[in-house]
Write a protein that holds these residues in place. Structure first.
Motif, PDB file in Angstrom:
ATOM      1  N   ASP A 130       0.823  -1.210   0.000  1.00 15.75           N
ATOM      2  CA  ASP A 130       0.000   0.000   0.000  1.00 15.75           C
ATOM      3  C   ASP A 130       0.860   1.264   0.000  1.00 15.75           C
ATOM      4  O   ASP A 130       0.536   2.249  -0.683  1.00 15.75           O
ATOM      5  N   SER A 134       1.055   4.238  -2.771  1.00 16.78           N
ATOM      6  CA  SER A 134       0.805   5.630  -2.390  1.00 16.78           C
ATOM      7  C   SER A 134       1.934   6.559  -2.782  1.00 16.78           C
ATOM      8  O   SER A 134       1.736   7.774  -2.880  1.00 16.78           O
ATOM      9  N   HIS A 158      -5.189   5.305  -2.542  1.00 17.04           N
ATOM     10  CA  HIS A 158      -3.956   6.102  -2.591  1.00 17.04           C
ATOM     11  C   HIS A 158      -3.521   6.420  -4.027  1.00 17.04           C
ATOM     12  O   HIS A 158      -2.459   7.007  -4.233  1.00 17.04           O
ATOM     13  N   ILE A 336       1.964   9.903   5.462  1.00 16.07           N
ATOM     14  CA  ILE A 336       1.620   8.621   4.843  1.00 16.07           C
ATOM     15  C   ILE A 336       2.583   7.525   5.297  1.00 16.07           C
ATOM     16  O   ILE A 336       2.180   6.377   5.526  1.00 16.07           O
ATOM     17  N   TYR A 411      -2.356  14.285   0.223  1.00 13.84           N
ATOM     18  CA  TYR A 411      -2.242  13.590  -1.055  1.00 13.84           C
ATOM     19  C   TYR A 411      -1.793  14.538  -2.161  1.00 13.84           C
ATOM     20  O   TYR A 411      -2.335  15.645  -2.301  1.00 13.84           O
TER      21      TYR A 411
END
Length: 482
Positions: A130, A134, A158, A336, A411
């Motif tokens: 993950d 991302s 993500h 993150i 993000y």
């Protein structure tokens, strides 16, 4: 602001895969002897590389075998000049990915310490994948066609491009099985507007079709029948060596928009209007008892929703509810990279806790009501914060070594989706504009992207009031509105 300019301003710190990291990826995602050779299918077409989760009978639930294959292939493509765009999708019409194969983990936990160790290793492997997604250095597009829950959300949320269809069903259902919303939910749920993320995390509520798009979970909405044509068109895109990521994303965004055929008129925005106000009123508190009291006090149009929500919360694991609320509050401050490192320790603690194995066994294997410990929310002393222990770092557990140092606190590349509530607030507050002028600003900026008018109108109606000034009705942001 033009999309490309916005994307350039949102560049993340995305570490290139060094030789050491590449070697680590090969070691982490090394195939095992009993891995199923057909559970993930890969395909190449010109510059496009596709990943197809291929366990339709299991709703494409992801396991260690699948993670190893996807991780190793992504690490390989990350260094390849031939791979321009990555698409991930699920086999069959029902699911993109219904989550992790938690039934297998519960059965491992019943084997004792060695089994629990293997379960913890699974989460470490999943979170490494993950995090790789991302911080990926190439355009990554998730076709969220069908059920997209739990681990499936980790494979998609993500990504810079997340496509919902009329078949999409989104949820983070973990509190119902004695777990917590993981796969980076500590990062993405607290960053949703108002108390929406807290509400979705605690209640496991589902969003379907266009509402996955309206909520910002998806960046685009297409009919499922358009996905094969879109995939073929994406394969035809050509990029020059000097094209930066922002240019590539802008081109891909425009390409996806060509296949948007409209939103269904019979499915209005769900998390808006009076319901959204009630969500913010009730789920903005920092303790579970305060949320319960707020729901009990709801009157008017939102009362039936509040009563149903109380019933829903009381069916979940009390431990999970308390942990998830704390997670929503402190996760907003995690980057993150920190998110996956901290969630790893949380997952390890849940593997040793009664409620996860009991919840999965009861709900998914034996099809009965779970027997939680403690059993009910009311059984927990308000002065006893049972969630604290889940957020301490276990020094006996080896730290989670991620495959790169890529990190950020918000993000990157947010310009590909619908305008956010904070973006609308900024435009309202920065100058004298009417509500119509604010709406026209976003329509022009997004080139009349579908969904923009509906979402911006809802935000303006809920969060602004008008003030007469020189015969104009000026939009004023109402910070007190909930």
């Amino acid at each position: 602001m033009p999309l490309r300019a916005k994307l350039q301003m949102q560049q993340a710190t995305r570490a290139e895969m060094s030789t050491a990291h590449a070697q680590m990826a090969r070691e982490v995602f090394m195939p095992q002897q009993d891995d199923d050779p057909e559970d993930v299918l890969f395909n190449s077409l010109y510059g496009l590389r596709s990943i197809e989760l291929n366990r339709p009978a299991k709703l494409n639930a992801i396991n260690g075998s699948m993670i190893r294959k996807i991780g190793s292939r992504l690490a390989e493509w990350k260094k390849s000049d031939m791979a321009n765009i990555i698409v991930i999708k699920g086999a069959g019409p029902k699911a993109f990915c219904a989550g992790g194969d938690v039934a297998a983990l519960a059965n491992l936990n019943k084997m004792g310490e060695e089994g629990i160790k293997k379960s913890i290793e699974y989460f470490g492997l999943e979170y490494k994948l993950d995090h790789l997604i991302s911080t990926y250095n190439k355009p990554y597009i998730a076709f969220m066609d069908g059920i997209t829950m739990g681990g499936g959300v980790g494979l998609s949320i993500h990504a810079p491009f997340r496509i919902a269809t009329e078949r999409t069903v989104f949820a983070m259902p973990e509190t119902g099985i004695g777990f917590f919303p993981d796969v980076g939910a500590s990062f993405f749920l607290p960053r949703m507007p108002g108390a929406v993320g807290t509400y979705l995390g605690l209640t496991s509520s589902r969003l379907t079709g266009p509402n996955v798009f309206y909520s910002g979970i998806a960046t685009h909405y297409l009919h499922s029948s358009s996905l094969p044509q879109l995939e073929s068109r994406l394969a035809e895109l050509r990029f020059k060596d000097y094209d930066d990521m922002s240019h590539r994303l802008a081109v891909i965004n425009a390409t996806i928009e060509e296949y948007c055929t409209g939103l269904p008129h019979d499915q209005p925005i769900l998390l808006g209007g009076e319901l959204r106000k009630a969500i913010d009123r009730c789920f903005s508190f920092n303790t579970v008892p305060a949320i319960i009291r707020a729901l009990e006090a709801e009157e008017g149009p939102a009362k039936p929703w509040a009563q149903q929500t109380l019933k829903t919360l009381n069916e979940k694991s009390p431990t999970s509810i308390h942990v998830t609320l704390r997670q929503m509050r402190i996760g907003a401050g995690w980057s993150i990279l920190q998110t996956f490192q901290r969630e790893y320790h949380m997952a390890a603690k849940f593997m040793k806790h009664h409620d996860f194995t009991e919840g999965v066994t009861a709900r998914l294997i034996e099809k009965r009501d779970p027997k939680w410990q403690p059993e009910l929310l009311v059984d927990i002393d308000p002065e006893d914060d049972i969630s604290t222990g889940f957020f301490t770092v276990d020094n006996k557990l080896e730290p989670l070594r991620l495959l790169s140092d890529g990190d950020y606190s918000s993000y990157p590349y947010q310009g590909c989706g619908l305008p956010t509530e904070s973006e609308v607030a900024t435009v309202v507050k920065e100058g004298i504009k009417t509500q119509k002028q604010v709406l026209n600003h976003f329509l022009k900026e997004t080139r009349h992207k579908q969904g923009v008018e509906e979402v911006v109108r809802e935000i303006l109606e809920r969060k602004t009031f008008v003030e007469a000034k020189d015969e104009d009705r000026i939009a004023v942001w109402d910070d007190a509105t909930q």
